[in-house]
Design a protein around this motif. Structure first.
Motif, PDB file in Angstrom:
ATOM      1  N   ASP A  82       0.812  -1.222   0.000  1.00  0.00           N
ATOM      2  CA  ASP A  82       0.000   0.000   0.000  1.00  0.00           C
ATOM      3  C   ASP A  82       0.847   1.274   0.000  1.00  0.00           C
ATOM      4  O   ASP A  82       0.287   2.387  -0.012  1.00  0.00           O
ATOM      5  N   LYS A  83       2.159   1.110   0.047  1.00  0.00           N
ATOM      6  CA  LYS A  83       3.080   2.255   0.085  1.00  0.00           C
ATOM      7  C   LYS A  83       2.774   3.188   1.261  1.00  0.00           C
ATOM      8  O   LYS A  83       2.867   4.416   1.159  1.00  0.00           O
ATOM      9  N   ALA A  84       2.420   2.567   2.393  1.00  0.00           N
ATOM     10  CA  ALA A  84       2.072   3.351   3.579  1.00  0.00           C
ATOM     11  C   ALA A  84       3.299   3.755   4.383  1.00  0.00           C
ATOM     12  O   ALA A  84       3.189   4.563   5.315  1.00  0.00           O
ATOM     13  N   VAL A  85       4.450   3.193   4.055  1.00  0.00           N
ATOM     14  CA  VAL A  85       5.674   3.493   4.805  1.00  0.00           C
ATOM     15  C   VAL A  85       6.797   3.841   3.838  1.00  0.00           C
ATOM     16  O   VAL A  85       6.821   3.404   2.684  1.00  0.00           O
ATOM     17  N   ALA A  86       7.738   4.643   4.344  1.00  0.00           N
ATOM     18  CA  ALA A  86       8.866   5.088   3.527  1.00  0.00           C
ATOM     19  C   ALA A  86      10.092   4.216   3.699  1.00  0.00           C
ATOM     20  O   ALA A  86      11.012   4.258   2.875  1.00  0.00           O
ATOM     21  N   LEU A  87      10.139   3.436   4.780  1.00  0.00           N
ATOM     22  CA  LEU A  87      11.268   2.529   4.978  1.00  0.00           C
ATOM     23  C   LEU A  87      10.884   1.455   5.985  1.00  0.00           C
ATOM     24  O   LEU A  87       9.932   1.608   6.767  1.00  0.00           O
ATOM     25  N   LYS A 102      10.918  -9.438   2.766  1.00  0.00           N
ATOM     26  CA  LYS A 102      10.636  -9.732   1.353  1.00  0.00           C
ATOM     27  C   LYS A 102       9.563  -8.799   0.801  1.00  0.00           C
ATOM     28  O   LYS A 102       9.676  -8.300  -0.325  1.00  0.00           O
ATOM     29  N   ALA A 103       8.523  -8.547   1.619  1.00  0.00           N
ATOM     30  CA  ALA A 103       7.455  -7.650   1.172  1.00  0.00           C
ATOM     31  C   ALA A 103       7.986  -6.253   0.904  1.00  0.00           C
ATOM     32  O   ALA A 103       7.591  -5.597  -0.069  1.00  0.00           O
ATOM     33  N   ALA A 104       8.888  -5.793   1.767  1.00  0.00           N
ATOM     34  CA  ALA A 104       9.480  -4.466   1.562  1.00  0.00           C
ATOM     35  C   ALA A 104      10.274  -4.433   0.260  1.00  0.00           C
ATOM     36  O   ALA A 104      10.117  -3.519  -0.558  1.00  0.00           O
ATOM     37  N   LYS A 105      11.119  -5.430   0.064  1.00  0.00           N
ATOM     38  CA  LYS A 105      11.961  -5.450  -1.135  1.00  0.00           C
ATOM     39  C   LYS A 105      11.116  -5.599  -2.400  1.00  0.00           C
ATOM     40  O   LYS A 105      11.389  -4.947  -3.415  1.00  0.00           O
ATOM     41  N   ASP A 106      10.106  -6.461  -2.334  1.00  0.00           N
ATOM     42  CA  ASP A 106       9.263  -6.692  -3.508  1.00  0.00           C
ATOM     43  C   ASP A 106       8.524  -5.433  -3.940  1.00  0.00           C
ATOM     44  O   ASP A 106       8.172  -5.269  -5.120  1.00  0.00           O
ATOM     45  N   ASN A 107       8.274  -4.543  -2.983  1.00  0.00           N
ATOM     46  CA  ASN A 107       7.509  -3.334  -3.280  1.00  0.00           C
ATOM     47  C   ASN A 107       8.376  -2.075  -3.350  1.00  0.00           C
ATOM     48  O   ASN A 107       7.864  -0.957  -3.350  1.00  0.00           O
ATOM     49  N   GLY A 108       9.685  -2.279  -3.393  1.00  0.00           N
ATOM     50  CA  GLY A 108      10.599  -1.156  -3.573  1.00  0.00           C
ATOM     51  C   GLY A 108      10.718  -0.240  -2.377  1.00  0.00           C
ATOM     52  O   GLY A 108      11.093   0.932  -2.530  1.00  0.00           O
TER      53      GLY A 108
END
Length: 311
Positions: free
Chosen positions: A251-256, A273-279
């Motif tokens: 959801d791009k709710a966080v910046a890092l 993995k979820a963070a990396k998969d979503n850039g």
């Protein structure tokens, strides 16, 4: 009792029993993991810190007049699973000053001190020094070494305690603490600069290790409390909570994502993995000093990594 407290307490109890058995013949060991009697042995004041984080602070303050032993020093170690040793117990028995984190993080220190029958050491508890207390219905975030004002206060107390143990070098300890705190003020200024640019952005964590720093920058923790609490306690994360956490990235709710590299498992790896998969940028954090680093250098690198991730 959380996972950390249970494991550390069990380890401390075991080593206390071993020490008692070793001492029953009336002999003592001169090997104390690098520590020495205050005013004797190496002629340096002996200080024992629970982790190499506080050991680094103590080394900066004590300089050449102090011999510092850090009980947890490996960058590969999980501080939640510390295993005490008779070598470290003996170091505590000789310490003039002890620096513990407190807040349930290193309860083994009190038990080891008691077993060592060291009642003369000045004990500095960083959480007590911080003045932080848990909010109603919540647990205290004990990772106070990520709070720079607390570290400054601890440095000043270390200087005072060392000055009491070694009055001849009291002015040196005070001067060293002042110099260290000037460098920490630069870290506080770096936080303020990041806050000016990035306040209000959302972040995710796997554990609350860096939260004091993230909050000082003005970042907002979006992680479900049930997730980070389960990870810290060593419990399984409910499926719905894990799904809510991974959705922060899609959801791009966080910046890092601030990822504790010293406590990992399938569920934290799923979040990674979820963070990396979503850039979403990932900033690795640790609870102990990386090899070859001092406290100021380590925290400077942490702030730089956060700034780079947010830019």
């Amino acid at each position: 009792m959380n996972r950390r407290a249970f494991l550390l307490t069990s380890a401390a109890t075991a080593v206390a029993t071993t020490l008692a058995a070793c001492s029953s013949g009336g002999g003592t060991s001169s090997d104390a993991g690098g520590a020495s009697d205050a005013g004797g042995g190496s002629g340096k004041t002996a200080l024992v810190a629970s982790t190499n984080v506080w050991g680094s602070i103590a080394t900066s303050v004590g300089g050449d007049h102090v011999e510092v032993t850090s009980l947890i020093s490996s960058p590969d170690a999980d501080p939640h699973e510390y295993e005490a040793s008779t070598r470290n117990q003996l170091a505590l028995s000789k310490a003039a000053v002890v620096v513990e984190n407190g807040g349930g993080y290193d309860d083994f220190m009190e038990r080891m001190l008691s077993s060592a029958k060291n009642t003369s050491a000045t004990v500095i508890n960083a959480v007590d020094v911080s003045g932080f207390t848990a909010a109603a219905g919540a647990e205290l975030n004990e990772h106070v070494w990520y709070d720079f004002p607390t570290v400054k206060k601890v440095a000043e107390q270390i200087a005072a305690a060392l000055g009491k143990a070694d009055a001849a070098h009291a002015q040196d300890f005070t001067a060293n603490a002042t110099a260290l705190n000037a460098k920490i003020d630069e870290l506080i200024a770096q936080e303020a600069t990041l806050k000016g640019a990035d306040a209000g952005k959302g972040v995710a964590i796997t554990e609350p290790v860096p939260l004091y720093m993230l909050e000082a920058i003005g970042l907002v923790n979006k992680t479900p409390e049930a997730f980070s609490e389960a990870i810290e306690e060593g419990n399984d994360v409910p499926a719905d909570v894990l799904a809510e956490t991974t959705a922060l990235f899609s959801d791009k709710a966080v910046a890092l994502l601030a990822y504790n590299e010293q406590t990992t498992g399938p569920q934290t790896e799923a979040v990674l993995k979820a963070a990396k998969d979503n850039g979403i940028p990932v900033v690795g954090v640790t609870e102990t000093l990386p090899e070859g680093e001092d406290y100021v250098g380590w925290m400077t690198a942490n702030l730089t990594a956060i700034g780079d991730a947010l830019s």
